[in-house]
Design a protein around this motif. Structure first.
Motif, PDB file in Angstrom:
ATOM      1  N   TRP A 129     -38.948 -65.635  66.668  1.00  0.00           N
ATOM      2  CA  TRP A 129     -38.625 -65.362  67.976  1.00  0.00           C
ATOM      3  C   TRP A 129     -37.896 -63.941  68.090  1.00  0.00           C
ATOM      4  O   TRP A 129     -38.352 -63.155  69.178  1.00  0.00           O
ATOM      5  CB  TRP A 129     -38.028 -66.763  68.869  1.00  0.00           C
ATOM      6  CG  TRP A 129     -37.619 -66.014  70.118  1.00  0.00           C
ATOM      7  CD1 TRP A 129     -38.249 -65.937  71.142  1.00  0.00           C
ATOM      8  CD2 TRP A 129     -36.130 -65.888  70.628  1.00  0.00           C
ATOM      9  NE1 TRP A 129     -37.626 -65.814  72.150  1.00  0.00           N
ATOM     10  CE2 TRP A 129     -36.129 -65.718  71.817  1.00  0.00           C
ATOM     11  CE3 TRP A 129     -34.835 -65.712  70.029  1.00  0.00           C
ATOM     12  CZ2 TRP A 129     -35.045 -65.351  72.706  1.00  0.00           C
ATOM     13  CZ3 TRP A 129     -33.699 -65.628  70.474  1.00  0.00           C
ATOM     14  CH2 TRP A 129     -33.791 -65.234  71.951  1.00  0.00           C
ATOM     15  N   LEU A 130     -37.095 -63.670  67.380  1.00  0.00           N
ATOM     16  CA  LEU A 130     -36.356 -62.459  67.408  1.00  0.00           C
ATOM     17  C   LEU A 130     -37.424 -61.147  67.256  1.00  0.00           C
ATOM     18  O   LEU A 130     -37.190 -60.243  68.133  1.00  0.00           O
ATOM     19  CB  LEU A 130     -35.165 -62.168  66.588  1.00  0.00           C
ATOM     20  CG  LEU A 130     -34.191 -63.391  66.172  1.00  0.00           C
ATOM     21  CD1 LEU A 130     -33.383 -63.311  65.167  1.00  0.00           C
ATOM     22  CD2 LEU A 130     -33.286 -63.317  67.480  1.00  0.00           C
ATOM     23  N   ALA A 131     -38.343 -61.288  66.677  1.00  0.00           N
ATOM     24  CA  ALA A 131     -39.256 -60.279  66.549  1.00  0.00           C
ATOM     25  C   ALA A 131     -40.229 -60.114  67.874  1.00  0.00           C
ATOM     26  O   ALA A 131     -40.798 -59.121  68.447  1.00  0.00           O
ATOM     27  CB  ALA A 131     -40.177 -60.452  65.366  1.00  0.00           C
ATOM     28  N   LEU A 132     -40.631 -61.501  68.533  1.00  0.00           N
ATOM     29  CA  LEU A 132     -41.306 -61.643  69.794  1.00  0.00           C
ATOM     30  C   LEU A 132     -40.533 -61.183  70.801  1.00  0.00           C
ATOM     31  O   LEU A 132     -41.097 -60.603  71.953  1.00  0.00           O
ATOM     32  CB  LEU A 132     -41.831 -62.995  69.949  1.00  0.00           C
ATOM     33  CG  LEU A 132     -42.860 -63.405  68.736  1.00  0.00           C
ATOM     34  CD1 LEU A 132     -43.044 -65.031  68.862  1.00  0.00           C
ATOM     35  CD2 LEU A 132     -44.021 -62.621  68.387  1.00  0.00           C
ATOM     36  N   ARG A 133     -39.209 -61.409  70.954  1.00  0.00           N
ATOM     37  CA  ARG A 133     -38.568 -61.207  72.098  1.00  0.00           C
ATOM     38  C   ARG A 133     -38.411 -59.634  72.459  1.00  0.00           C
ATOM     39  O   ARG A 133     -38.209 -59.177  73.639  1.00  0.00           O
ATOM     40  CB  ARG A 133     -37.144 -61.810  72.219  1.00  0.00           C
ATOM     41  CG  ARG A 133     -36.237 -61.120  71.064  1.00  0.00           C
ATOM     42  CD  ARG A 133     -34.801 -61.939  70.948  1.00  0.00           C
ATOM     43  NE  ARG A 133     -33.970 -61.845  72.118  1.00  0.00           N
ATOM     44  CZ  ARG A 133     -33.211 -60.769  72.395  1.00  0.00           C
ATOM     45  NH1 ARG A 133     -33.256 -59.960  71.602  1.00  0.00           N
ATOM     46  NH2 ARG A 133     -32.568 -60.765  73.656  1.00  0.00           N
ATOM     47  N   ARG A 134     -38.575 -58.888  71.697  1.00  0.00           N
ATOM     48  CA  ARG A 134     -38.430 -57.444  71.636  1.00  0.00           C
ATOM     49  C   ARG A 134     -39.501 -56.812  72.377  1.00  0.00           C
ATOM     50  O   ARG A 134     -39.543 -55.802  72.910  1.00  0.00           O
ATOM     51  CB  ARG A 134     -38.239 -56.575  70.412  1.00  0.00           C
ATOM     52  CG  ARG A 134     -36.766 -57.037  69.930  1.00  0.00           C
ATOM     53  CD  ARG A 134     -36.349 -55.959  68.707  1.00  0.00           C
ATOM     54  NE  ARG A 134     -37.451 -55.995  67.875  1.00  0.00           N
ATOM     55  CZ  ARG A 134     -37.176 -56.613  66.634  1.00  0.00           C
ATOM     56  NH1 ARG A 134     -36.000 -57.396  66.484  1.00  0.00           N
ATOM     57  NH2 ARG A 134     -38.009 -56.996  65.608  1.00  0.00           N
ATOM     58  N   ARG A 135     -40.463 -57.401  72.374  1.00  0.00           N
ATOM     59  CA  ARG A 135     -41.983 -57.255  72.890  1.00  0.00           C
ATOM     60  C   ARG A 135     -42.858 -57.561  73.933  1.00  0.00           C
ATOM     61  O   ARG A 135     -43.521 -57.248  74.521  1.00  0.00           O
ATOM     62  CB  ARG A 135     -42.889 -56.786  71.520  1.00  0.00           C
ATOM     63  CG  ARG A 135     -42.542 -55.897  70.423  1.00  0.00           C
ATOM     64  CD  ARG A 135     -43.343 -55.743  69.336  1.00  0.00           C
ATOM     65  NE  ARG A 135     -44.804 -55.205  69.944  1.00  0.00           N
ATOM     66  CZ  ARG A 135     -45.780 -55.051  69.107  1.00  0.00           C
ATOM     67  NH1 ARG A 135     -45.413 -55.455  67.799  1.00  0.00           N
ATOM     68  NH2 ARG A 135     -46.954 -54.718  69.519  1.00  0.00           N
ATOM     69  N   PHE A 136     -42.536 -59.122  74.094  1.00  0.00           N
ATOM     70  CA  PHE A 136     -43.263 -59.739  75.099  1.00  0.00           C
ATOM     71  C   PHE A 136     -42.679 -60.553  76.086  1.00  0.00           C
ATOM     72  O   PHE A 136     -41.535 -60.959  75.864  1.00  0.00           O
ATOM     73  CB  PHE A 136     -44.119 -60.865  74.097  1.00  0.00           C
ATOM     74  CG  PHE A 136     -45.135 -60.241  73.047  1.00  0.00           C
ATOM     75  CD1 PHE A 136     -46.320 -59.816  73.506  1.00  0.00           C
ATOM     76  CD2 PHE A 136     -44.634 -60.148  71.893  1.00  0.00           C
ATOM     77  CE1 PHE A 136     -47.101 -59.101  72.512  1.00  0.00           C
ATOM     78  CE2 PHE A 136     -45.478 -59.856  70.805  1.00  0.00           C
ATOM     79  CZ  PHE A 136     -46.897 -59.138  71.360  1.00  0.00           C
ATOM     80  N   LEU A 137     -43.198 -60.223  77.334  1.00  0.00           N
ATOM     81  CA  LEU A 137     -42.553 -60.860  78.493  1.00  0.00           C
ATOM     82  C   LEU A 137     -42.376 -62.216  78.478  1.00  0.00           C
ATOM     83  O   LEU A 137     -41.449 -62.772  79.062  1.00  0.00           O
ATOM     84  CB  LEU A 137     -43.589 -60.453  79.514  1.00  0.00           C
ATOM     85  CG  LEU A 137     -43.556 -59.106  80.268  1.00  0.00           C
ATOM     86  CD1 LEU A 137     -44.625 -58.825  81.266  1.00  0.00           C
ATOM     87  CD2 LEU A 137     -42.024 -58.421  80.589  1.00  0.00           C
TER      88      LEU A 137
END
Length: 212
Positions: free
Chosen positions: A120-128
């Protein structure tokens, strides 16, 4: 190139091919581990499983969602390591076994719930809508724990075999397949959630999904 022109040329990911490839990847990783004869400890098992699983997931995401998520594999492995160390640090013994397979249930929750939370740490930087993945990661861990361990009689697919009586239960091939499917079910659900997160768009360019 204008944003409108860029959107026209952007590949549109389709749900069915993605989720089919994602599911096959999850099942393949499960099969490799289930029939592996390598003797290893908890940390080795988790690292091997999530190394195979995260690599296959990364390739499926890149091929079918036309997206590169940096850190997917390292974060997944970091979660596997963290989950393993937490399991080893918790002083679980027979006194905690107040319900069937309680110790195995807690181990399952930590081992297979921690890597998606790290991803999730990778997703939180890019996706709303990255919080959808986080909520699914938190929920699917306990779901798998309950289905597979607390009652001690298998998950959804194993219980489906019970409907057809002892003949299906006595088949080693069918029973092994059902256990592998139950083992992979949380990852399959996460694949559906990931598709929704990606389709909803990113923080900077919802349609381009360019690597930052």
């Amino acid at each position: 190139m204008s944003k409108a022109r860029k959107r026209e040329h952007q590949p549109n990911p389709k749900l069915f091919p993605f989720i089919l490839a994602w599911t096959l990847g999850c099942l393949l990783a499960s099969w490799v581990i289930s029939f592996s004869e390598i003797r290893m400890g908890l940390l080795g098992f988790n690292l091997l499983y999530f190394a195979i699983l995260s690599a296959l997931q990364y390739l499926v995401i890149y091929r079918f969602l036309h997206l590169e998520i940096r850190g997917w594999i390292p974060l997944s492995l970091a979660g596997a390591i963290a989950g393993s160390f937490i399991i080893e640090a918790i002083p679980l013994d027979a006194s905690f076994d107040v319900i069937p397979n309680f110790i195995a249930a807690v181990a399952y929750l930590l081992a297979f719930g921690t890597p998606p939370i790290f991803v999730w740490l990778a997703l939180r930087r890019r996706f709303l809508y990255h919080r959808l993945w986080l909520m699914a990661a938190i929920v699917m861990g306990p779901f798998g724990m309950i289905a597979l361990h607390i009652e001690g009689c298998g998950g959804i697919f194993v219980r489906i075999l019970d409907i057809f009586g002892p003949i299906s239960r006595d088949s080693l091939y069918l029973l092994s397949t059902a256990y592998v499917a139950d083992f992979a079910l949380p990852s399959i659900v996460l694949g559906l959630i990931l598709y929704v997160v990606v389709k909803r768009g990113g923080k900077t360019d919802a349609l381009n999904h360019a690597v930052e």
